[in-house]
Every structure is written in C-alpha cells, then in structure tokens.
Design an enzyme around this catalytic site. Structure first.
Site, mmCIF file in Angstrom:
data_model
loop_
_atom_site.group_PDB
_atom_site.id
_atom_site.type_symbol
_atom_site.label_atom_id
_atom_site.label_comp_id
_atom_site.label_asym_id
_atom_site.label_seq_id
_atom_site.Cartn_x
_atom_site.Cartn_y
_atom_site.Cartn_z
ATOM 1 C CG ASP A 23 -5.795 2.985 4.561
ATOM 2 O OD1 ASP A 23 -5.054 2.728 5.525
ATOM 3 O OD2 ASP A 23 -5.460 3.735 3.632
ATOM 4 C CG MET B 125 -4.817 9.994 1.147
ATOM 5 S SD MET B 125 -4.054 9.324 2.634
ATOM 6 C CE MET B 125 -2.733 8.384 1.889
ATOM 7 C CG MET C 97 -0.254 11.304 2.717
ATOM 8 S SD MET C 97 0.019 11.246 4.500
ATOM 9 C CE MET C 97 -0.722 9.667 4.870
ATOM 10 C CG HIS D 7 -1.946 1.026 1.274
ATOM 11 N ND1 HIS D 7 -3.094 0.977 0.517
ATOM 12 C CD2 HIS D 7 -2.016 2.176 1.988
ATOM 13 C CE1 HIS D 7 -3.834 2.040 0.772
ATOM 14 N NE2 HIS D 7 -3.203 2.791 1.655
ATOM 15 C CG HIS E 175 -4.846 5.762 -0.154
ATOM 16 N ND1 HIS E 175 -4.906 5.650 1.223
ATOM 17 C CD2 HIS E 175 -5.863 6.593 -0.511
ATOM 18 C CE1 HIS E 175 -5.924 6.375 1.662
ATOM 19 N NE2 HIS E 175 -6.505 6.960 0.640
ATOM 20 C CG MET F 264 -9.831 7.007 4.044
ATOM 21 S SD MET F 264 -8.276 6.090 3.995
ATOM 22 C CE MET F 264 -7.555 6.467 5.599
HETATM 23 C C1 DX5 Z 1 -3.606 7.081 6.562
HETATM 24 C C2 DX5 Z 1 -3.107 6.158 5.486
HETATM 25 C C3 DX5 Z 1 -3.017 4.780 5.956
HETATM 26 C C4 DX5 Z 1 -2.032 4.575 7.078
HETATM 27 C C5 DX5 Z 1 -2.497 3.408 7.883
HETATM 28 O O1 DX5 Z 1 -3.769 8.335 6.073
HETATM 29 O O2 DX5 Z 1 -3.944 6.197 4.352
HETATM 30 O O3 DX5 Z 1 -2.757 3.868 4.886
HETATM 31 O O4 DX5 Z 1 -0.731 4.356 6.623
HETATM 32 O O5 DX5 Z 1 -1.686 3.296 9.000
HETATM 33 P P1 DX5 Z 1 -2.120 2.442 10.264
HETATM 34 O O6 DX5 Z 1 -2.377 1.054 9.747
HETATM 35 O O7 DX5 Z 1 -0.934 2.531 11.155
HETATM 36 O O8 DX5 Z 1 -3.354 3.074 10.787
HETATM 37 ZN ZN ZN Z 2 -3.721 4.509 2.770
#
Ligand code: DX5
Ligand code: ZN
Length: 214
Positions: free
Chosen positions: A174, A67, A36, A32, A65, A136
């Site tokens: 996630d 963001m 960001m 994954h 992913h 999410m």
């Molecule tokens: C959060 C991300 C997640 C994050 C999850 O914004 O999209 O993918 O890395 O991390 P954990 O599993 O530690 O919550």
């Molecule tokens: Zn993610």
C-alpha cells in the site's frame, strides 16, 4: 495475476458513491477503505458512517485499513456484511494478539500492517494468526506519495516465511503503487496491490486497473 484494491481516499468525496460504483465495474477485487484519525497519522479521512453509506454502491468487499490509535475501540463499527478484511497497525496496538483475536471473533478476516520503518521480524509471533499482512510502502497519511523502494524486500521475506512455515496470509502492499512499478512489486511477492491516485487519478481507469493487476 495479482488482486487490486483501489483506495477511495483518492476518489472525489463530493461524488463518492458514483466514483465507487464506477471502479467496482472495472473488475477490481476489493475496495480499500483508509481510515485515519489525525493521531496515528497526520491526517483525518472519514469514519464508519461514510463507509456504510457506500454499501448500496459498492459491489466488491471492503478491505478496511485502520490507521488509528488503539483500534479496539472501533472494530465493531467497521464490521458489515461487505467487510472482508479488517487491518490494524502493529504500531498502534499494545496487545496485538488480543486485537487480532477480537477481529476473528467479529467474523471477518484479520490483517496486520507495518509502517516503512517497522521490520517484519516484529510480526514473527503474530504471523500464524493473521489472514493478511499489509506492508506500507509510504509513510501512511496521504495518497499520492512516492513508493519507498526499501520496503520491497519485506514482500520477499513474507513470502519466504509463509512458504517455510505453511502460513496462509495474503501479502498486500500500500502506497505509491502505479502502472510503472506494479510488475516489480508483484514479482517481489505482493498478492494484493492497493492503488489510490494511480486508479482514481488515471485518464483511463480501466487500463490502470488492468495494468496494475498484471
Ligand atoms: C496511505 C494510505 C494509502 C493511500 C494510497 O496512508 O494507506 O492506502 O490511499 O494512495 P496512493 O496509491 O495514491 O499512494
Ligand atoms: Zn491504505
């Protein structure tokens, strides 16, 4: 058994290649890749260059992913031979249908994600077109946050809609997934579980992968 996609956000960035190679050897399904931009979410992670630098270390496909605001600007950058899914946020796309079509044209599977406060009903018109829906279960931006229980019912909703209409998307969750809550999350309908800190931060990473997949 569900599938698992460890998030490299929780890996050691100073030895990212080795960390990635190690978890790829534990029987995971996807890596994954959390991108960001500091605008859509209050954090900056890394871009396509870092992802591509892992191509020689990763032996499983990427689950990307995004963001980021207005992701159409960067879709091409994230398409590599190892990219399986490219997921954008419903909240970040003004013309979501166009963006999903664009991802399909690039030859990869298209995903759509919603934040905890966004209802599944807002996806009604796009569900027939997507290969993956990412729920999410924390507010995106950081690893290691607490799972928001309220988001569980969205998995059930998506499973029900898929069955009723014959849709084909995978259901992904996630944020805040760990060994102790993974079973409930799978039962609610998740096909693919993202886990960042619960895998990379585990004493025994192999066991964490095994328990979370079920
Ligand atoms: C959060 C991300 C997640 C994050 C999850 O914004 O999209 O993918 O890395 O991390 P954990 O599993 O530690 O919550
Ligand atoms: Zn993610």
């Amino acid at each position: 058994m569900a599938q698992i996609a460890p998030s490299i956000l929780s890996a050691d960035f100073a030895r990212l290649g080795d960390d990635v190679a190690e978890v790829c050897g534990l029987g995971i399904d996807y890596l994954h890749i959390d991108v960001m931009d500091g605008a859509f979410v209050p954090n900056i992670s890394f871009g396509a260059g870092v992802m591509k630098s892992l191509n020689d270390y990763a032996t499983v496909p990427y689950d990307v992913h995004l963001m980021i605001e207005d992701p159409d600007r960067y879709l091409e950058d994230f398409v590599t031979e190892q990219t399986a899914f490219l997921t954008v946020h419903q909240e970040a796309c003004r013309h979501l249908h166009r963006t999903i079509m664009h991802i399909h044209e690039l030859g990869v599977k298209a995903g759509v994600s919603v934040n905890p406060a966004t209802p599944v009903s807002l996806l009604e018109e796009i569900l027939p077109e997507v290969d993956l829906v990412l729920i999410m279960s924390v507010n995106p931006g950081f690893g290691g946050q607490k799972f928001i229980e309220r988001t569980l019912h969205k998995l059930e909703q998506l499973r029900e809609l898929r069955e009723r209409h014959g849709y084909h998307y995978l259901i992904e969750i996630d944020g805040g997934v760990k060994e102790s809550n993974a079973a409930r999350i799978r039962e609610a309908g998740a096909d693919l579980l993202v886990a960042g800190s619960a895998v990379f931060g585990a004493e025994d990473r192999a066991k964490a992968v095994q328990v979370i997949r079920g």
